[in-house]
Write an enzyme that holds these catalytic residues in place. Structure first.
Site, PDB file in Angstrom:
ATOM      1  CB  CYS A   1      -1.926   7.082   1.069  1.00  0.00           C
ATOM      2  SG  CYS A   1      -3.320   6.389   1.941  1.00  0.00           S
TER       3      CYS A   1
ATOM      4  CD  GLU B   1      -3.059  -1.049   0.467  1.00  0.00           C
ATOM      5  OE1 GLU B   1      -3.272   0.021  -0.130  1.00  0.00           O
ATOM      6  OE2 GLU B   1      -3.807  -2.037   0.351  1.00  0.00           O
TER       7      GLU B   1
HETATM    8  P1  NAD Z   1       8.209   5.230   4.658  1.00  0.00           P
HETATM    9  O1  NAD Z   1       8.285   4.472   3.394  1.00  0.00           O
HETATM   10  O2  NAD Z   1       9.300   6.163   4.988  1.00  0.00           O
HETATM   11  O3  NAD Z   1       8.091   4.221   5.896  1.00  0.00           O
HETATM   12  C1  NAD Z   1       7.016   3.321   6.030  1.00  0.00           C
HETATM   13  C2  NAD Z   1       7.432   2.138   6.885  1.00  0.00           C
HETATM   14  O4  NAD Z   1       8.352   1.344   6.149  1.00  0.00           O
HETATM   15  C3  NAD Z   1       8.134   2.524   8.184  1.00  0.00           C
HETATM   16  O5  NAD Z   1       7.704   1.657   9.208  1.00  0.00           O
HETATM   17  C4  NAD Z   1       9.605   2.272   7.850  1.00  0.00           C
HETATM   18  O6  NAD Z   1      10.411   2.002   8.971  1.00  0.00           O
HETATM   19  C5  NAD Z   1       9.499   1.055   6.946  1.00  0.00           C
HETATM   20  N1  NAD Z   1      10.613   0.847   6.006  1.00  0.00           N
HETATM   21  C6  NAD Z   1      11.263   1.785   5.277  1.00  0.00           C
HETATM   22  N2  NAD Z   1      12.195   1.185   4.487  1.00  0.00           N
HETATM   23  C7  NAD Z   1      12.113  -0.150   4.711  1.00  0.00           C
HETATM   24  C8  NAD Z   1      12.820  -1.285   4.198  1.00  0.00           C
HETATM   25  N3  NAD Z   1      13.778  -1.155   3.296  1.00  0.00           N
HETATM   26  N4  NAD Z   1      12.483  -2.511   4.656  1.00  0.00           N
HETATM   27  C9  NAD Z   1      11.496  -2.664   5.564  1.00  0.00           C
HETATM   28  N5  NAD Z   1      10.802  -1.610   6.100  1.00  0.00           N
HETATM   29  C10 NAD Z   1      11.112  -0.371   5.676  1.00  0.00           C
HETATM   30  O7  NAD Z   1       6.809   6.021   4.630  1.00  0.00           O
HETATM   31  P2  NAD Z   1       6.230   7.115   5.645  1.00  0.00           P
HETATM   32  O8  NAD Z   1       6.955   8.403   5.436  1.00  0.00           O
HETATM   33  O9  NAD Z   1       6.128   6.562   7.022  1.00  0.00           O
HETATM   34  O10 NAD Z   1       4.726   7.245   5.103  1.00  0.00           O
HETATM   35  C11 NAD Z   1       4.344   8.048   4.031  1.00  0.00           C
HETATM   36  C12 NAD Z   1       4.130   7.248   2.760  1.00  0.00           C
HETATM   37  O11 NAD Z   1       3.244   6.176   2.993  1.00  0.00           O
HETATM   38  C13 NAD Z   1       3.494   8.065   1.663  1.00  0.00           C
HETATM   39  O12 NAD Z   1       4.115   7.752   0.450  1.00  0.00           O
HETATM   40  C14 NAD Z   1       2.052   7.584   1.656  1.00  0.00           C
HETATM   41  O13 NAD Z   1       1.376   7.771   0.432  1.00  0.00           O
HETATM   42  C15 NAD Z   1       2.226   6.149   1.991  1.00  0.00           C
HETATM   43  N6  NAD Z   1       1.009   5.566   2.524  1.00  0.00           N
HETATM   44  C16 NAD Z   1       0.278   4.761   1.697  1.00  0.00           C
HETATM   45  C17 NAD Z   1      -0.923   4.228   2.147  1.00  0.00           C
HETATM   46  C18 NAD Z   1      -1.762   3.360   1.252  1.00  0.00           C
HETATM   47  O14 NAD Z   1      -2.660   2.721   1.765  1.00  0.00           O
HETATM   48  N7  NAD Z   1      -1.524   3.310  -0.041  1.00  0.00           N
HETATM   49  C19 NAD Z   1      -1.361   4.490   3.446  1.00  0.00           C
HETATM   50  C20 NAD Z   1      -0.580   5.298   4.262  1.00  0.00           C
HETATM   51  C21 NAD Z   1       0.602   5.832   3.779  1.00  0.00           C
END
Ligand code: NAD
Length: 517
Positions: free
Chosen positions: A303, A269
């Site tokens: 998102c 997501e």
């Molecule tokens: P992010 O990608 O920085 O982090 C999200 C999560 O992923 C965190 O828990 C982080 O620690 C983990 N993570 C990061 N790199 C990783 C890796 N290599 N391996 C495993 N885990 C890893 O995102 P954010 O800044 O927390 O959130 C914002 C983003 O999330 C925006 O792009 C938003 O659109 C998206 N989002 C999407 C949805 C959806 O349902 N499509 C919902 C909420 C947020």
């Protein structure tokens, strides 16, 4: 002077939620073995330290996996409707603690208190949905081609489900996954965002209490803390058949590769770049409400936030003026104060990205219609409060193609037919949410047809932001293709098995093959 935390009862909320932090000399949460480095959680609301937690080390993680794997053996044997009963009790506990949890979400993440409550309501709603579903994990029966044979399919639990979540929905996304996974007979290991660790502990405490009351192993729900390195413990772990990861497209591309490399399943997501098409027949009042809430709600950190408005040239000026006027009424400040519409961004890094986006759109030839800027001084000490901005832009600008996680809205003009608007709408890498504002049935249906929006969500006369839990939620292209929450999204949390039973004394082979011995 009284601090925001005191004035809005944050300490009391933490007490109700049983969140003890390292600062108070005790360990955090009720069930997780975290002994690693300290993660400090600062509120974007006032820049104050709320508390610190310890990260999960590799050794701690191994303990968690042992406990989770053993809990799975017991949990999968509990009949699905009884598992539903546990989720029902969890939903009841959430009802009891809704105000406290909503407040913590608001203070730790920065969204308005109303939106914090809304997020907890989503958790409650998915519990209700999951309870009903626990009696409906249906498979099909088929007619066998062989006489005296019966054929059917059934769904079994998968095992340990790994959940990685983003900061912007610090509690709801976990429960969208976990409530379904639990009724399916799975156990879950959750790594919340390192930016909102206390919300994770609060949720863990709530489910731990329910499991304890029912004499069930707490390993049914496990919490691990930390950054991407801790996330990687799970993505690389072949004991975890499904990784559900919510976050940026950048993260999703890494996770997808890692999990596919071991032939695991992933539910992704990821980012969106959501647009509303405004046709000549649109109701302008509805358009303004949908667009403004979509663009500035959660300070543009959903998102599904509206990032692009694609407006027909004949009504372009009218819509533009109405939206610019509406922005003048926005009140930006402490999100716990219900008089404010827009709270802070999550941190100063997000503020930097916001400023860079506004510079970039001007550099590419865009015109700023509503100036941005960062607030400073009293009430804005965290340095995370920004002005929602609007820029006139062109669809092909590089920055317009990009998801900037902040309240920046681009106005784009289309001419002639709806096909042009749909082309602009679809001409981005992401495919999460989309909407059309129109009273023209033909245009609405065209937008929803196979040659219309290419997004996972396509709405008519509703904005892009927010979704009901009853529908499957997710998006196409660089949004990752995953679906969670309602409809038949539960199927990803189970493994499907086809069974054929022969109740004759013969052993006929399929497709009429003879194998005489
Ligand atoms: P992010 O990608 O920085 O982090 C999200 C999560 O992923 C965190 O828990 C982080 O620690 C983990 N993570 C990061 N790199 C990783 C890796 N290599 N391996 C495993 N885990 C890893 O995102 P954010 O800044 O927390 O959130 C914002 C983003 O999330 C925006 O792009 C938003 O659109 C998206 N989002 C999407 C949805 C959806 O349902 N499509 C919902 C909420 C947020």
């Amino acid at each position: 002077m009284e601090s925001i935390a005191t004035k809005f009862g944050i300490q009391n909320a933490l007490k109700i939620l049983g969140v003890q932090t390292v600062n108070e000399g005790t360990s955090t949460g009720s069930f997780h073995f975290s002994n690693g480095e300290i993660i400090e959680s600062y509120s974007p609301v006032d820049g104050q330290l709320i508390g610190s937690v310890k990260a999960t080390t590799k050794e701690d993680y191994e303990t968690v996996m042992k406990v989770a794997t053993s809990a799975f053996k017991a949990w999968r044997m509990v009949p699905a409707p009884q598992r539903g009963e546990i989720v029902r009790q969890f939903g009841d506990k959430l009802r009891e603690k809704k105000e406290a949890l909503g407040k913590l979400v608001s203070y730790e993440m920065g969204k308005s208190y109303q939106e914090g409550l809304g997020e907890v309501q989503e958790m409650i709603d998915i519990c209700d949905f999951a309870v009903g579903l626990s009696r409906q994990l249906h498979g099909l029966t088929m007619h066998s081609e062989r006489p005296g044979h019966r054929m059917y399919e059934q769904y079994h639990p998968l095992g340990v489900v790994g959940i990685i979540s983003a900061f912007n929905f610090p509690v709801a996304v976990w429960s969208w996954n976990t409530a379904l996974a639990w009724i399916c007979g799975d156990v879950c290991v959750w790594k919340p965002s390192e930016k909102t660790p206390l919300c994770g502990i609060a949720c863990q405490n709530i489910i731990a209490e329910v499991l304890k009351t029912n004499n069930l192993p707490e390993g049914i729900s496990c919490l691990i803390n930390g950054n991407y390195i801790v996330g990687e413990f799970m993505t690389k772990d072949s004991r975890i058949p499904l990784i559900s990861a919510t976050g940026s497209t950048r993260m999703g591309k890494i996770v997808a590769k890692e999990v596919a490399g071991r032939l695991g399943k992933s539910l992704l997501e990821l980012g969106g770049n959501n647009a509303i098409i405004v046709t000549p027949d649109a109701d302008i009042k509805m358009t303004v409400i949908g667009a403004v809430f979509g663009a500035v709600g959660t300070a543009g950190q959903r998102c599904t936030s509206t990032r692009r408005l694609i407006i027909h040239e004949t009504i372009y000026d009218k819509v533009k003026h109405a939206i610019v006027d509406a922005y003048k009424q926005l009140r930006i400040g402490n999100p716990l104060d219900e008089n404010n519409h827009v709270g802070p961004l999550i941190d100063t890094h997000a503020v930097k990205m916001y400023k860079e986006a506004l510079d970039k759109v001007v550099e590419e030839g865009g015109t700023i219609l509503v100036e941005g800027g960062v607030f400073s001084g009293k009430g804005y000490e965290s340095g995370c409060y920004v002005k929602p901005a609007i820029a006139e832009a062109k669809s092909e600008y590089e920055i317009v193609q990009h998801e900037t996680f902040a309240p920046v809205l681009y106005l784009l003009k289309y001419s002639e037919s709806i096909e042009n608007a749909i082309d602009i709408q679809n001409n981005v890498a992401q495919g999460l949410s989309s909407a059309i504002m129109t009273n023209n049935l033909r245009e609405a249906e065209q937008f929803l047809s196979q040659e219309g929006s290419d997004c996972g969500i396509a709405n008519v006369n509703i904005g892009t932001s927010g979704a009901e839990i009853g529908g499957a939620f997710g998006g196409e292209k660089e949004t990752g293709g995953g679906r969670e929450s309602g409809s038949d999204a539960w199927k990803i949390y189970m493994r499907r098995q086809t069974n054929t039973i022969n109740y004759t004394t013969e052993l006929p082979l399929a497709q009429g093959i003879k194998f005489d011995l």
